[in-house]
Motif scaffolding. Structure first.
Motif, short mmCIF file in Angstrom:
data_model
loop_
_atom_site.label_atom_id
_atom_site.label_comp_id
_atom_site.label_asym_id
_atom_site.label_seq_id
_atom_site.Cartn_x
_atom_site.Cartn_y
_atom_site.Cartn_z
N VAL A 495 29.94 38.94 47.47
CA VAL A 495 30.89 38.92 45.80
C VAL A 495 31.49 39.90 46.81
CG1 VAL A 495 31.83 37.99 43.65
CG2 VAL A 495 29.02 37.26 44.84
N ARG A 496 32.79 39.31 46.32
CA ARG A 496 33.89 40.56 46.65
C ARG A 496 35.59 40.17 45.78
NH1 ARG A 496 33.68 42.90 51.28
NH2 ARG A 496 32.54 41.45 53.43
N GLU A 497 35.65 38.85 44.87
CA GLU A 497 35.95 39.15 43.18
C GLU A 497 35.69 38.02 42.67
OE1 GLU A 497 40.52 37.66 44.85
OE2 GLU A 497 40.25 39.26 47.21
N THR A 498 36.62 38.36 41.53
CA THR A 498 35.76 38.12 40.56
C THR A 498 36.59 37.28 38.92
OG1 THR A 498 35.07 39.17 38.90
CG2 THR A 498 33.13 38.90 40.15
N PRO A 499 36.69 36.04 38.19
CA PRO A 499 37.85 36.02 38.15
C PRO A 499 37.98 36.77 36.96
CG PRO A 499 35.83 34.34 38.17
CD PRO A 499 35.79 35.20 38.63
N ALA A 500 39.29 37.55 36.94
CA ALA A 500 39.41 38.37 35.59
C ALA A 500 39.11 37.73 34.61
CB ALA A 500 41.02 38.56 35.73
N GLY A 503 36.10 39.75 33.09
CA GLY A 503 36.15 40.92 32.92
C GLY A 503 34.78 41.20 32.78
N ASP A 504 34.06 42.01 32.89
CA ASP A 504 32.27 42.64 33.54
C ASP A 504 31.22 41.71 33.28
OD1 ASP A 504 30.72 44.71 34.90
OD2 ASP A 504 30.57 46.45 33.09
N THR A 505 31.35 41.27 34.12
CA THR A 505 30.13 39.60 34.19
C THR A 505 29.22 40.33 34.85
OG1 THR A 505 29.93 37.38 33.99
CG2 THR A 505 30.97 38.34 35.28
N ASP A 506 27.62 39.24 34.53
CA ASP A 506 26.57 39.52 35.24
C ASP A 506 26.80 39.06 36.47
OD1 ASP A 506 24.39 39.32 36.46
OD2 ASP A 506 22.76 38.46 34.73
N ILE A 507 27.12 39.64 37.64
CA ILE A 507 27.14 38.48 38.81
C ILE A 507 26.35 38.37 39.64
CG2 ILE A 507 28.01 38.70 41.40
CD1 ILE A 507 30.10 41.31 40.32
#
Length: 593
Positions: A495-500, A503-507
């Motif tokens: 995973v290189r990018e997550t939805p803004a 925030g700080d989430t459990d990927i």
């Protein structure tokens, strides 16, 4: 066997088999005739589930002797204009009901026209028609049907219990009464007290009152009025009625009533439109409560599809569906954060049913009435759930008048208690924030995509090889939602990018949950529907979790966002996000009222 012409009696009985399935079918045909006659009040009397007696009395236009003689002949009707079967402007039009009923029962009709002083009667005894006779009668018509199916006793074997048949009759009358609030209805079944629906007007308030009498007061409290118009292929279309808030739903669709040109129907197109309009606002497998009336130009709808006129076919199904969905969604969005009033009612009922003692416990004998209570020692962990320093008076007065009020406390690190001007509100912080995040996802999708935040170091998530492959095949869809990932060998993704928005989430947990969602979803649904389902799952990970302590400012901000966000009265799974309790109900609970 040689071909021969069937006798008129046999033909009528065959027609009766198509039109008259059970006593309720007779009631439907007779009451529809009464409505078409311009009646302002209709009385229905039924005994033994309708097998012994069905009597329908109306104050409509009535019939003279010639009309009465033709009324019991097949295919004789006053309701077709130049025999155009696509210009149906009445409930009945086939001219089969009365002769069909007369062929399998004892039928008697007494009628007098409004402009005549003389009434007439006719009897049809299991297919044998008697001559017209003068009769004393009020203006209007009385139709009596006795010993139903006596000429076709084999049909009796397929009927249900008396109670079931009576319930079917009641349902027919209810549906007709819902569509015609300007007509008064009285239904007498057996020895029970008659059901009376007083005559009203064809206004929104009268319509809702009639619906409330049939569907219950809880529906009245949570009903949203819908209205919309458009153009069909050959004429105008209009939809109106009332739909329940998403938090008011049932396990079955028995409280869904659909009408086309005043006719109660069961139509797959309309049912599909309801599901599309409510979408993710209600849990799967649940049905909202509603009564919707669709008026379509007669040439745009075919009501001649089924002998019992229970099905219709639209010339322009796409426009009908669009009109329905648009009107319902507009009402649901306008409702904003509103949730079902039933939540507060059920809460009060739960308390009053026995959670609270019926009387306060007696003080021990040695305790003085005005003795000071012993000091309570708080353990170190017994700290407040939130910063509860009192807000400034001016700010308090401003927020207490807001729909969801001013924050007073956080309970069990999950429930926000707020005070309104006339009661209090209890909010599930996780469910509420989940809806807020989800709605932001949907807005971002509509506007072209979800903003992302890059990770300094890609997160490697280990999965079942099939799940990893599935995620990679859907990588483009997930990228629209702000989750950028790629294959990282067998059974893993990077995973290189997550939805803004998250925030700080459990990927790790997010990716595994999304894999499960996609696995269960299959490929039948449209891309937009699949994206919203995945967005809903993401929103759960991005919301304020249960067990998190919030400051007063954070809690008040959450309430203000709820007030400004459509559909925030229910979470992504259709459950209510808050319960409102009226001060009057709370005072009644404690015996103050």
């Amino acid at each position: 066997m040689a071909i021969r012409q069937l006798s008129p009696e046999t033909v009528n009985r065959i027609a009766a088999g198509e039109v008259i399935e059970r006593p309720a079918s007779v009631v439907k045909e007779l009451v529809e005739n009464a409505i078409d006659s311009g009646a302002t009040h209709i009385e229905i009397v039924v005994t033994d589930g309708g097998l012994s007696l069905i009597r329908v009395t109306d104050d409509g236009s009535g019939m003279n002797a010639d009309d009465l003689a033709l009324a019991v002949e097949r295919h004789a009707t006053s309701k077709l204009d130049e025999e155009d079967l696509f210009d149906i402007r009445s409930l009945g039009f086939r001219g089969e009901a009365l002769p069909s009923i007369g062929s399998i029962a004892e039928l008697e009709i007494r009628s007098r026209r409004r402009d005549s002083e003389q009434g007439f009667s006719i009897r049809v005894m299991r297919g044998a028609k008697e001559s017209i006779k003068p009769a004393a009668a009020n203006s209007g018509t009385i139709v009596e049907v006795r010993d139903l199916f006596s000429a076709t006793p084999a049909r009796l074997k397929f009927l249900k219990s008396e109670r079931a048949e009576t319930m079917a009759v009641t349902d027919v009358v209810r549906r007709l009464a819902m569509a015609h609030p300007e007509i008064g209805f009285t239904l007498q079944t057996g020895e029970k007290r008659p059901v009376v629906y007083p005559r009203g007007e064809r206004s929104s308030s009268a319509w809702l009152e009639r619906l409330g009498a049939i569907m219950g007061h809880e529906f009245m409290a949570d009903a949203l009025e819908i209205s919309g118009g458009g153009s069909g292929a050959l004429g105008p279309m209009r939809v109106f009625g009332f739909i329940g808030l998403p938090t008011l739903h049932r396990a079955d669709s028995m409280q869904q009533f659909l009408f086309v040109n005043g006719r109660s129907v069961k139509d797959k197109l309309l049912i599909g439109a309801i599901r599309a309009a409510y979408g993710d606002l209600i849990p799967r497998g649940r049905s909202p409560l509603l009564a919707i009336f669709l008026d379509v130009a007669p040439p745009d709808v075919d009501v001649n599809v089924h002998p019992a006129k229970a099905e219709v076919r639209f010339r322009d199904a796409g426009r009908v569906r669009s009109l329905m969905i648009g009107a319902m969604r507009q009402a649901l969005e306008a409702a904003g954060h509103r949730a079902s009033a039933q939540g507060g009612v059920l809460t009060i009922e739960t308390f009053s049913a026995g959670v609270l003692p019926s009387a306060p416990p007696a003080l021990p004998p040695q305790t003085a009435a005005f003795a000071e209570p012993a000091p309570v020692a708080f353990a170190e962990i017994d700290t407040p759930s939130a910063d509860m320093r009192a807000p400034e008076p001016e700010r308090h007065e401003q927020t207490i008048d807001k729909p969801l009020g001013a924050v007073r406390a956080q309970v069990h690190e999950n429930y926000i208690v707020a005070q309104t001007r006339d009661g209090l509100v209890i909010v599930d912080q996780h469910a509420a924030h989940e809806r807020l995040v989800y709605e932001k996802f949907k807005v971002a999708l509509t506007n072209g995509g979800v903003a992302t935040q890059g990770l300094l170091i890609p997160a490697i998530v280990t999965l079942d090889p099939d799940d990893a492959e599935l995620l990679c095949t859907r990588a483009d869809e997930l990228a629209e939602l702000g989750l950028v990932l790629e294959s990282f060998g067998e059974g893993a993704v990077a995973v290189r990018e997550t939805p803004a928005l998250l925030g700080d989430t459990d990927i790790d947990g997010l990716v595994k949950d999304l894999a499960a969602e996609l696995r269960a979803d299959g490929t039948a649904r449209a891309l937009k529907d699949r994206l919203e389902a995945v967005a809903s799952r993401m929103a759960c990970h991005g919301s304020v979790r249960s067990g998190r302590r919030l400051t007063v400012e954070e809690m008040n901000a959450l309430l203000r966002q709820m007030e400004a966000t459509p559909y925030s009265g229910q979470c992504n799974h259709g459950r209510p996000t808050y319960v409102a309790l009226k001060l009057s109900d709370i005072e009644r609970l404690f015996g103050r009222r």
